[in-house]
Scaffold this active site. Structure first.
Site, PDB file in Angstrom:
ATOM      1  N   PHE A  76       0.722  -1.184  -0.139  1.00  0.00           N
ATOM      2  CA  PHE A  76       0.041  -0.020  -0.026  1.00  0.00           C
ATOM      3  C   PHE A  76       1.094   1.230   0.004  1.00  0.00           C
ATOM      4  O   PHE A  76       1.750   1.161   0.811  1.00  0.00           O
ATOM      5  CB  PHE A  76      -0.939  -0.070   1.293  1.00  0.00           C
ATOM      6  CG  PHE A  76      -1.762   1.188   0.997  1.00  0.00           C
ATOM      7  CD1 PHE A  76      -3.104   1.032   0.582  1.00  0.00           C
ATOM      8  CD2 PHE A  76      -1.639   2.207   1.836  1.00  0.00           C
ATOM      9  CE1 PHE A  76      -3.887   2.126   0.522  1.00  0.00           C
ATOM     10  CE2 PHE A  76      -2.308   3.380   1.646  1.00  0.00           C
ATOM     11  CZ  PHE A  76      -3.825   3.344   1.186  1.00  0.00           C
ATOM     12  N   ASP A 129       9.015   2.514   1.383  1.00  0.00           N
ATOM     13  CA  ASP A 129       7.938   3.400   1.907  1.00  0.00           C
ATOM     14  C   ASP A 129       7.928   3.156   3.436  1.00  0.00           C
ATOM     15  O   ASP A 129       7.660   2.051   4.005  1.00  0.00           O
ATOM     16  CB  ASP A 129       6.535   2.683   1.343  1.00  0.00           C
ATOM     17  CG  ASP A 129       5.540   3.433   1.692  1.00  0.00           C
ATOM     18  OD1 ASP A 129       5.594   3.935   3.014  1.00  0.00           O
ATOM     19  OD2 ASP A 129       4.282   3.550   0.919  1.00  0.00           O
ATOM     20  N   LYS A 131       2.800   9.911   8.472  1.00  0.00           N
ATOM     21  CA  LYS A 131       2.124   9.527   9.636  1.00  0.00           C
ATOM     22  C   LYS A 131       2.837  10.171  10.857  1.00  0.00           C
ATOM     23  O   LYS A 131       2.243  11.266  11.556  1.00  0.00           O
ATOM     24  CB  LYS A 131       1.987   8.071   9.763  1.00  0.00           C
ATOM     25  CG  LYS A 131       1.096   7.595   8.722  1.00  0.00           C
ATOM     26  CD  LYS A 131       0.638   5.802   8.838  1.00  0.00           C
ATOM     27  CE  LYS A 131      -0.368   5.505   8.080  1.00  0.00           C
ATOM     28  NZ  LYS A 131      -1.467   5.829   8.215  1.00  0.00           N
TER      29      LYS A 131
END
Length: 377
Positions: free
Chosen positions: A121, A206, A235
């Site tokens: 993702f 990532d 995040k």
């Protein structure tokens, strides 16, 4: 009646207050938070140094366009630079960070393809979505961007076969597939990817969910001695203030010359004030404690849950843990029962309960969560 798009499956209550590792809803209920706002609040809801810095910056200057020098961006970039080995570009989210990485890759490896892994993702904007090899994410948005190739994660043979058939210029991947089911990278796959890098293929890691201490290292790639060409963050970087970052080795800096990429709000003073304090807080002593708590928690969960007929496996690294159930239909039921008993958790993949507690959570609270999971499962 709502004035919002209904693109989120929202629960029927609102969280209105956070303290330390606890959240409180509009009905007077208190929850032990094992979600960290989906990996955002790594330092919990009472990180006073961050709050003080943001409040002071708000009183001084809340916005500064990127037409001017920004000393706070420089401070944060230096802390992320791996001893001045990387240059930083700041944005506002994980998907934006990955878009920046993909644009930079296109400039470096023009007309070559990018390999991404099934169940990875990387975001929901078009470039990042094209690299997110999940049918449920991509459905309805064809045609996606060209020159993206999919391969199974942790499958060395499949990787080698793809490399023989396709002209791959870069590989984008997570050290632990978070949304895909909390699936850690395997040692043989690590070595296979390092071999790819030695052959000139760019590695884009990532770290949006795994970064900023979540696994016991500032960046999860440090566990495996990777030196990525490019890596991305978001995040937890500013502990609740929206921000993202793309970092690339110094030798690639010239590809992003003036005007090649940009962001109105990227690296804004409020986000940078918070990120600066976050990175000061997450020092070697802090990371050692996360590692210790992660080992403690994984061992505790294994002891309590591995004997359960409902549990297929327990896996993770640091304080990023997945409990794979034998029946994926049970996941919503388990999450609902946990909420009813005062604990918030997440799902991942098809059949996984995902646990992302704040890194400041105590062993006492981790044990409380493990005991509740034992009771529910």
């Amino acid at each position: 009646m709502t004035n919002l798009f209904e693109n989120y499956g929202r629960l029927p209550f609102s969280l209105i207050k956070g303290e330390d590792q606890y959240l409180f809803d509009d009905r007077g209920n208190k929850y032990l938070d094992f979600t960290s706002g989906i990996g955002v609040m790594n330092l919990g809801y009472s990180f006073e140094k961050g709050k003080v810095a943001v409040k002071a910056q708000l009183d001084s200057l809340s916005h500064l366009s990127n037409l001017y020098q920004n000393p706070l961006q420089e401070d944060v970039a230096e802390k992320l630079s791996q001893n001045h080995s990387y240059k930083a570009f700041f944005c506002n989210s994980g998907t934006e960070a990955n878009e920046a990485a993909l644009k930079l890759t296109h400039l470096i490896k023009k007309d070559q393809k990018i390999l991404a892994f099934i169940d990875g993702f990387h975001g929901r904007t078009f470039g990042a979505m094209s690299a997110t090899m999940q049918e449920k994410i991509q459905a309805g948005f064809s045609p996606l961007l060209p020159n993206f190739v999919a391969s199974p994660f942790n499958d060395v043979v499949a990787l080698e076969q793809i490399l023989e058939k396709e002209k791959i210029g870069a590989i984008i991947f997570e050290i632990i597939q978070g949304e895909g089911g909390v699936l850690p990278i395997s040692p043989d796959f690590v070595e296979a990817l390092k071999t790819c890098q030695q052959k000139g293929i760019l590695l884009i890691i990532d770290e949006v969910q795994t970064g900023i201490g979540r696994t016991g290292k500032l960046f999860a790639f440090e566990h495996f001695d990777f030196e990525p060409d490019i890596f991305t963050l978001a995040k937890a970087l500013a502990n609740g203030i929206p921000t993202g970052a793309m970092l690339a080795k110094n030798k690639y800096a010239s590809y992003f010359s003036a005007g090649k990429h940009g962001s109105t709000f990227g690296g804004n003073p409020l986000a940078m004030a918070s990120a600066n304090e976050v990175l000061k807080e997450i020092d070697s002593d802090f990371l050692e404690k996360v590692t210790d708590k992660g080992i403690f928690f994984l061992k505790l969960l294994t002891e309590k849950l591995s004997v359960k007929a409902t549990v297929k496996s327990i896996r993770g690294l640091g304080l990023m843990i997945g409990i794979q159930l034998t029946d994926e239909k049970k996941v919503p039921e388990v999450l609902a029962l946990l909420r009813e008993n005062g604990l918030l958790a997440l799902s991942a993949g098809h059949d996984v309960i995902r646990l992302l507690p704040p890194l400041v959570m105590t062993k006492v609270e981790l044990q409380k969560g493990a005991e509740l999971l034992e009771k529910i499962l």
